[in-house]
Enzyme design. Structure first.
Site, PDB file in Angstrom:
ATOM      1  N   GLU A  49       0.945  -1.421   0.180  1.00 48.39           N
ATOM      2  CA  GLU A  49       0.118  -0.268   0.078  1.00 48.39           C
ATOM      3  C   GLU A  49       0.222   1.637   0.210  1.00 48.39           C
ATOM      4  OE1 GLU A  49      -2.501  -0.679   3.098  1.00 48.39           O
ATOM      5  OE2 GLU A  49      -3.655  -2.616   2.327  1.00 48.39           O
ATOM      6  N   GLU A  79      -6.375 -10.423  -1.244  1.00 48.25           N
ATOM      7  CA  GLU A  79      -7.131 -10.557   0.055  1.00 48.25           C
ATOM      8  C   GLU A  79      -8.417 -10.512  -0.069  1.00 48.25           C
ATOM      9  OE1 GLU A  79      -5.627  -7.481   2.338  1.00 48.25           O
ATOM     10  OE2 GLU A  79      -3.593  -7.812   2.077  1.00 48.25           O
TER      11      GLU A  79
HETATM   12  O1  G3I Z   1      -6.311 -10.570  18.606  1.00 45.76           O
HETATM   13  C1  G3I Z   1      -6.467  -8.619  19.460  1.00 45.76           C
HETATM   14  C2  G3I Z   1      -7.447  -9.437  20.314  1.00 45.76           C
HETATM   15  O2  G3I Z   1      -6.757  -9.799  21.222  1.00 45.76           O
HETATM   16  C3  G3I Z   1      -8.010  -8.124  20.656  1.00 45.76           C
HETATM   17  O3  G3I Z   1      -8.330  -8.101  22.042  1.00 45.76           O
HETATM   18  C4  G3I Z   1      -8.624  -6.680  20.216  1.00 45.76           C
HETATM   19  C5  G3I Z   1      -8.898  -6.016  20.241  1.00 45.76           C
HETATM   20  O4  G3I Z   1      -8.818  -4.840  19.582  1.00 45.76           O
HETATM   21  O5  G3I Z   1      -8.303  -6.760  19.362  1.00 45.76           O
HETATM   22  C6  G3I Z   1      -7.108  -8.125  18.664  1.00 45.76           C
HETATM   23  O6  G3I Z   1      -6.530  -7.710  17.384  1.00 45.76           O
HETATM   24  C7  G3I Z   1      -7.426  -7.335  15.974  1.00 45.76           C
HETATM   25  C8  G3I Z   1      -7.049  -7.992  14.692  1.00 45.76           C
HETATM   26  O7  G3I Z   1      -7.191  -7.725  13.465  1.00 45.76           O
HETATM   27  C9  G3I Z   1      -8.017  -9.188  14.628  1.00 45.76           C
HETATM   28  O8  G3I Z   1      -9.249  -9.091  14.761  1.00 45.76           O
HETATM   29  C10 G3I Z   1      -6.450  -5.782  16.106  1.00 45.76           C
HETATM   30  O9  G3I Z   1      -6.619  -5.158  16.521  1.00 45.76           O
HETATM   31  C11 G3I Z   1      -7.182  -5.591  14.642  1.00 45.76           C
HETATM   32  O10 G3I Z   1      -6.086  -4.131  13.653  1.00 45.76           O
HETATM   33  C12 G3I Z   1      -6.572  -6.549  13.379  1.00 45.76           C
HETATM   34  O11 G3I Z   1      -7.110  -5.996  11.901  1.00 45.76           O
HETATM   35  C13 G3I Z   1      -6.274  -6.325  11.048  1.00 45.76           C
HETATM   36  C14 G3I Z   1      -6.427  -5.259   9.798  1.00 45.76           C
HETATM   37  O12 G3I Z   1      -5.638  -5.397   9.255  1.00 45.76           O
HETATM   38  C15 G3I Z   1      -5.012  -4.448  10.749  1.00 45.76           C
HETATM   39  O13 G3I Z   1      -3.849  -5.280  10.816  1.00 45.76           O
HETATM   40  C16 G3I Z   1      -7.240  -7.198  10.260  1.00 45.76           C
HETATM   41  O14 G3I Z   1      -7.381  -8.980  10.863  1.00 45.76           O
HETATM   42  C17 G3I Z   1      -7.043  -7.255   8.861  1.00 45.76           C
HETATM   43  O15 G3I Z   1      -8.021  -8.476   8.455  1.00 45.76           O
HETATM   44  C18 G3I Z   1      -6.708  -6.257   8.040  1.00 45.76           C
HETATM   45  O16 G3I Z   1      -6.233  -6.802   6.488  1.00 45.76           O
HETATM   46  C19 G3I Z   1      -4.949  -5.748   5.772  1.00 45.76           C
HETATM   47  C20 G3I Z   1      -3.861  -6.254   5.252  1.00 45.76           C
HETATM   48  O17 G3I Z   1      -3.065  -6.520   6.200  1.00 45.76           O
HETATM   49  C21 G3I Z   1      -3.281  -5.501   4.073  1.00 45.76           C
HETATM   50  N1  G3I Z   1      -4.798  -4.863   3.729  1.00 45.76           N
HETATM   51  C22 G3I Z   1      -6.068  -4.707   3.914  1.00 45.76           C
HETATM   52  C23 G3I Z   1      -6.310  -5.651   5.427  1.00 45.76           C
HETATM   53  C24 G3I Z   1      -8.238  -5.108   5.791  1.00 45.76           C
HETATM   54  O18 G3I Z   1      -7.399  -3.683   6.421  1.00 45.76           O
END
Ligand code: G3I
Length: 373
Positions: free
Chosen positions: A157, A262
């Protein structure tokens, strides 16, 4: 109309037939010889907390991308401290089932701790110091998985909607060549790994122009780049798949592989300014934006089915160029689209429902694969 009725009848027959038969084909089998079929995986699945997940993933998919485990904030949370546990388990799980592993992602502006860009006193790093830090991160992470990861999303990105480089700390402190440096460091750490540039909305024309310029620049300098990832965070009404078609062809002209990395299709009402995947942008929850809590109405299910069929028709048309199609999540319950851009919604963007049952879109996609063998 007649054609649509026939397709619907055919899919219904396949659903009935398959519920009687013991062994349904895995998605990966349907696309054998076309492209890899991947999924994003998370800790619940990899650590076996969801008992059904692992066997299901191994049956349906032949490529795995850790959804979050290899992001900087997870794998390198503190200076000098690497946390490989979840990523190691992900790689071990994938290898046990002969699935390829995609490393995601090395250099990104998001999900990265603030300390990366500062010295121990909190002052901004110099260009040289940040390059050194980037090199340490890339060589440690890529080196750790040398020979085990098929390819890396090296830079994620980095291009804005207008095609210019995104204004990130990487760009601000290092300058434009941070991208080439990242690719060089990754190549040095594992010369056999494939190296990708990955982005969302990069099927759109302006952004695509920026990505093409970026890739050409790398190629002109003799820097290795093997592929372009189109993330594919898509919707029922957008993008027009003609533009995806055009973008795959344009990227193919660069002589690189193209991947959809994705993929999902959002079915919920979403403000257009939140299309894409800019995760810093969100909107507040409202019941009117979460209309299908009790289940997806047939009319929307049919739209999703048609949209996936159209998409796979297109992807299969480009199967010589496309090396992998990865869904961003195993089933609807695991999709990040339940919580972004609006938290707490019930979305239905994937091919399997929350009980691991194939949806009509799954059969429509398999049907496309059969037709286009
Ligand atoms: O696992 C923790 C949990 O322990 C905690 O209680 C909770 C409270 O905030 O957070 C949980 O983690 C979250 C995780 O997703 C799992 O649900 C993170 O906060 C959250 O930031 C994370 O979001 C991810 C996001 O990227 C940011 O990293 C998404 O899973 C993931 O699908 C998303 O993927 C991205 C790609 O990497 C890049 N392209 C865009 C795509 C969508 O945003």
């Amino acid at each position: 109309m007649k054609n649509r009725l026939m397709t619907a009848a055919l899919i219904l027959l396949m659903v009935i037939a398959s519920s009687c038969s013991k062994e349904e084909p895995g998605l990966k089998d349907a696309f054998e010889g076309d492209f890899l079929i991947g999924t994003a995986v998370n800790a619940t699945q990899v650590f076996g907390k969801d008992e059904k997940a692992q066997a299901f993933i191994a049956k349906q998919f032949n490529s795995v991308t850790p959804e979050d485990a290899m992001k900087w904030e997870r794998i390198h949370p503190e200076p000098g401290m690497y946390e490989f546990t979840l990523a190691d388990s992900t790689v071990a799980f994938a290898r046990k089932h002969d699935m390829t592993v995609i490393g995601h992602c090395l250099v990104w502006h998001s999900q990265i701790p603030g300390w990366v860009f500062q010295d121990s006193l909190g002052n901004p790093l110099t260009r040289d110091a940040l390059l050194e830090r980037m090199k340490d991160h890339i060589s440690t992470v890529v080196g750790h998985y040398k020979g085990q990861v098929k390819g890396w999303d090296v830079v994620n990105e980095a291009v804005d909607e207008d095609g210019s480089l995104r204004k990130t700390k990487w760009l601000e402190i290092i300058g434009e060549d941070y991208i080439e440096k990242a690719f060089e460091f990754a190549h040095d750490a594992d010369p056999d790994a494939e190296l990708y540039y990955n982005d969302y909305n990069n099927e759109e024309r302006a952004k695509r122009t920026g990505v093409i310029a970026l890739v050409k620049k790398l190629q002109d300098k003799g820097i290795r780049i093997d592929g372009i990832g189109i993330q594919g965070h898509w919707h029922l009404d957008s993008p027009d798949f003609k533009v995806v078609d055009e973008s795959i062809s344009e990227y193919a002209k660069l002589g690189v592989k193209v991947m959809v990395t994705e993929m999902e299709i959002n079915v919920l009402p979403t403000p257009v300014w939140l299309y894409g995947a800019e995760i810093s942008k969100t909107a507040e929850y409202r019941d009117s934006l979460n209309p299908y809590v009790a289940g997806l109405p047939d009319s929307v299910q049919n739209m999703l089915t048609d949209r996936y069929a159209e998409l796979f028709r297109l992807l299969l048309k480009h199967k010589e160029t496309i090396s992998r199609v990865t869904f961003w999540g195993v089933h609807d319950g695991y999709s990040w689209k339940n919580n972004w851009p609006i938290p707490g919604r019930t979305n239905y963007p994937l091919l399997f429902d929350r009980n691991y049952q194939p949806k009509p879109a799954y059969y429509a996609v398999i049907e496309q694969a059969k037709k286009m063998k």
